[in-house]
Enzyme design. Sequence first.
Site, PDB file in Angstrom:
ATOM      1  N   HIS A  17       0.851  -1.197   0.000  1.00  0.00           N
ATOM      2  CA  HIS A  17       0.000   0.000   0.000  1.00  0.00           C
ATOM      3  C   HIS A  17       0.884   1.244   0.000  1.00  0.00           C
ATOM      4  CE1 HIS A  17      -4.086   1.762   1.234  1.00  0.00           C
ATOM      5  NE2 HIS A  17      -3.276   2.806   1.077  1.00  0.00           N
ATOM      6  N   GLY A 178     -10.285   7.597  -1.674  1.00  0.00           N
ATOM      7  CA  GLY A 178     -10.994   8.851  -1.480  1.00  0.00           C
ATOM      8  C   GLY A 178     -11.836   8.779  -0.219  1.00  0.00           C
ATOM      9  N   GLU A 208     -10.657   3.012   7.449  1.00  0.00           N
ATOM     10  CA  GLU A 208      -9.643   3.983   7.868  1.00  0.00           C
ATOM     11  C   GLU A 208     -10.366   5.146   8.535  1.00  0.00           C
ATOM     12  OE1 GLU A 208      -6.105   6.818   6.018  1.00  0.00           O
ATOM     13  OE2 GLU A 208      -7.709   6.081   4.729  1.00  0.00           O
ATOM     14  N   ASP A 297       1.855   4.019   2.827  1.00  0.00           N
ATOM     15  CA  ASP A 297       0.777   4.891   2.367  1.00  0.00           C
ATOM     16  C   ASP A 297       1.340   6.048   1.547  1.00  0.00           C
ATOM     17  OD1 ASP A 297      -1.861   5.497   1.974  1.00  0.00           O
ATOM     18  OD2 ASP A 297      -2.182   6.420   3.924  1.00  0.00           O
TER      19      ASP A 297
END
Length: 376
Positions: A17, A178, A208, A297
């Site tokens: 990720h 998003g 998240e 991330d």
Amino acid sequence: MAPTQAEILAAPKVLLHDHLDGGLRPETVVELAAEIGHELPADDAGELRRWFVESADSGSLERYLETFVHTVAVMQTAEALTRVAAECAEDLAADGVVYAEVRYAPELHLGGGLTLDEVVEAVETGFRLGEQRAAEAGRPIRVATLLTAMRHAARSSEIAELVIRYRESGVVGFDIAGAEAGFPPTRHLDAFEYLRRENAHFTIHAGEAFGLPSIWEALQWCGADRLGHGVRIVDDISVDSEGHTRLGRLAAYVRDKRIPLELCPSSNIQTGAAESIAEHPFGLLARLRFRVTVNTDNRLMSDTSMSRELTLLSEAFGYDLGEFQWFAVNALKSAFIPFDERLALINDVVKPGYAALTAQRTLAGLRPDRVSPRSA
């Protein structure tokens, strides 16, 4: 014993990720911005790096999102996309990453007149160039691509079709990203159904900023292979005063089905999913043997790397080389490349790499760490 910084850097790492537009070198942003006349908050690379991190840490969603305005702005030509992708591969390899899945949203890079296909081809050219340079530097890496659709937009079916067109050319899966609240993954069921018919892999940003309903929809309505973040699954786990844990039905399902969690500790602190690394659910989820993976991330916004994430987790939870190998194997078992290729990376790269680190400890007269296989 705690791993040294040299051991952490040398340890073979696997990353699932990582956002391409969240990992640019500040120097590159400055140079590309100057070429197109884009105004930045700072013209010095060092000052710009600090601005990105401070904005991401500010607690203001507006300032956090503004950081991506500047990175995406300089990624609107084929040349810029190729450069950014090549540097991404080189930077990850220099940090000891041996396999990475890097994601980006092609629909965000059309401002300079490129087509969706041209965007993908430019990025793939960059990744292959970066792989070549990394190999020449003695740090081989394989980079695969996930194509992301923005969940507030309406192009997910187009992006899913793009995944299928380029799945023999480096693209291995699909993602949606998003704002979770107000934009559930079920808005994109057509894309997910198409991908399933085509036997394609996909992950979904879920759990998240939003909680258990987002995770449940991603899994049960959409059929996600993995959970992007998924950290809020901890909301379905209770711990009593004596430390005994009880899993709710969704948490038990996630663990029983070995659904991978793409956990991003530093990023989660910035977005408020946890107060600190020591309080991050990673420790509990790992102890309960969820399929946890370690991820970056947005490396620029979080001023992080895989080595830094592992260092923070080691300091917080006492992890050593044995746990690091487990996280890497978890990630490869969860990767979207074919099984035989995953197995080769585990047996020919990851395990020998950790065995060599343990042997070095033994030669140095230090207590060797346990690096035995763990539960998947």
